[in-house]
Design a protein around this motif. Structure first.
Motif, short mmCIF file in Angstrom:
data_model
loop_
_atom_site.label_atom_id
_atom_site.label_comp_id
_atom_site.label_asym_id
_atom_site.label_seq_id
_atom_site.Cartn_x
_atom_site.Cartn_y
_atom_site.Cartn_z
N ARG A 217 0.84 -1.21 0.00
CA ARG A 217 0.00 0.00 0.00
C ARG A 217 0.87 1.25 0.00
O ARG A 217 0.59 2.22 -0.71
CB ARG A 217 -0.90 0.01 1.23
N ALA A 220 2.44 2.07 -3.38
CA ALA A 220 1.53 2.43 -4.48
C ALA A 220 1.59 3.92 -4.80
O ALA A 220 1.19 4.34 -5.89
CB ALA A 220 0.11 2.01 -4.14
N GLY A 221 2.06 4.72 -3.84
CA GLY A 221 2.18 6.15 -4.09
C GLY A 221 0.96 6.96 -3.75
O GLY A 221 0.99 8.20 -3.81
N ASP A 222 -0.14 6.31 -3.40
CA ASP A 222 -1.36 7.02 -3.02
C ASP A 222 -1.36 7.28 -1.51
O ASP A 222 -0.73 6.54 -0.75
CB ASP A 222 -2.59 6.20 -3.39
N PRO A 223 -2.07 8.33 -1.07
CA PRO A 223 -2.17 8.56 0.38
C PRO A 223 -2.79 7.35 1.07
O PRO A 223 -3.72 6.73 0.55
CB PRO A 223 -3.10 9.78 0.47
N VAL A 224 -2.25 7.01 2.23
CA VAL A 224 -2.72 5.84 2.97
C VAL A 224 -3.36 6.28 4.27
O VAL A 224 -2.76 7.05 5.04
CB VAL A 224 -1.57 4.86 3.27
#
Length: 259
Positions: A217, A220-224
Motif C-alpha cells: 500500500r 503504491a504512491g497514493d495517500p494511505v
C-alpha cells in the motif's frame, strides 16, 4: 514472463539498479516449484537490496557456489556490488520438505551450500546456469536439474502449501486459533505442520502477510489512511501496526512511504 516486485522494499529505487525477471515452472515441476527468479545488477557503488521474504525456501545459483536459503524471518538484506546475476528456484511453501532430509525448520534463517543436500554435481550445474544470459535459458537449466531430483509427491506438502496460500490471502487473520479454525485443523496440528513443512510458525506467516500488504500500500504512491489499514489488517490500533512495521523494516510506515 513478468517482473517480481511484491516483498521488495523501496521498489522504485531497486528497479533503477536491479533487473528482476521470472519464469513459471513446467506442469511437472509446478507441484514443488512456485517460480524461477532471475536478478541481474550493475551498480557503481554498493546497493543494499531489502526484501520482506515469503515463507519459502530457495535454491540459488550464485557465485561462488549454489546455496539453499531457508525462510528468513527477519528482513532479508543482500549487498550488491559491481555487476552480476543470480538465478533462484523458489519452492512453494511447504514443498521443499520432500527434498529435505528432515524438518524444513532446520534451514530457517540459515544459508547452506546446496551440495550438502543435492551433491557435488550441483556446482557444475551452477556454473552452466550462470554462463547463460537469457532468463529462459537460465531457468531451463535450473528446471532440468530440479526435475532430475524430483522426489515422490507428498500430499501433506501440497495440503500445507494450500494452507499457506489461504492464510496469506487473508491478512486480516491475526490469531493462530483463527487461522486453525479457518483451515479446519487444530492449533497444535497447524503449528506442527508449519514447523515440519514451512520452517516458520503460522503466527509469523500471518504477520509477514500483513507487513507485505502494508508495504505494498505504501509503495503504491497514493495517500494511505493508516488507521483504516490497521483495522483492515486486524491490528488493535494504528500504533500496533506502526510498532510491528518499524520493528521489521526499521522505519515507521508513513516515513517508509515518503522514502
Amino acid at each position: 514472463m513478468e517482473s517480481v516486485a511484491r516483498g521488495v522494499l523501496y521498489p522504485g529505487r531497486h528497479a533503477e539498479v536491479v533487473e528482476t525477471r521470472r519464469r513459471d515452472p513446467s506442469p511437472e515441476a509446478a507441484r514443488f516449484v512456485e517460480l524461477y527468479w532471475h536478478v541481474r545488477w550493475r551498480v557503481d557503488e554498493p546497493h543494499d537490496s531489502k526484501v520482506l521474504s515469503y515463507p519459502s525456501v530457495h535454491l540459488v545459483f550464485e557465485e561462488p557456489e549454489p546455496r539453499i536459503y531457508g525462510v528468513v524471518r527477519d528482513l532479508f538484506v543482500r549487498r550488491l556490488e559491481g555487476e552480476g546475476q543470480v538465478l533462484g528456484v523458489k519452492f512453494r511453501p511447504g514443498c521443499f520438505r520432500p527434498f529435505a532430509d528432515g524438518p524444513v525448520s532446520a534451514y530457517t534463517d540459515r544459508v547452506v551450500p546446496a551440495a550438502e543436500l543435492f551433491g557435488p554435481e550441483v556446482a557444475a550445474v551452477g556454473r552452466a546456469v550462470l554462463a547463460k544470459q537469457d532468463t529462459a535459458d537460465l531457468a531451463k537449466l535450473a528446471e532440468e536439474f530440479v526435475l532430475s531430483r524430483l522426489p515422490e509427491p507428498d500430499p501433506v506438502a501440497e495440503d500445507v502449501a494450500g494452507m499457506v496460500e489461504r492464510i496469506t490471502a487473508r491478512p486480516d487473520l491475526f490469531r493462530v486459533d483463527e487461522a486453525a479454525e479457518a483451515l479446519h485443523v487444530s492449533t497444535r496440528t497447524l503449528q506442527r505442520l508449519f514447523a515440519e513443512y514451512v520452517g516458520a510458525s503460522p503466527k509469523w506467516v500471518m504477520r509477514r502477510a500483513r507487513l507485505q500488504e502494508a508495504a505494498t500500500r505504501a509503495d503504491a504512491g497514493d495517500p494511505v489512511d493508516w488507521a483504516a489499514l490497521a483495522r483492515d489488517l486486524g491490528y488493535f490500533d494504528q500504533a500496533h501496526l506502526v510498532r510491528d512495521f518499524t520493528a521489521t523494516v526499521g522505519v515507521p510506515p508513513a516515513r517508509y512511504a515518503r522514502s
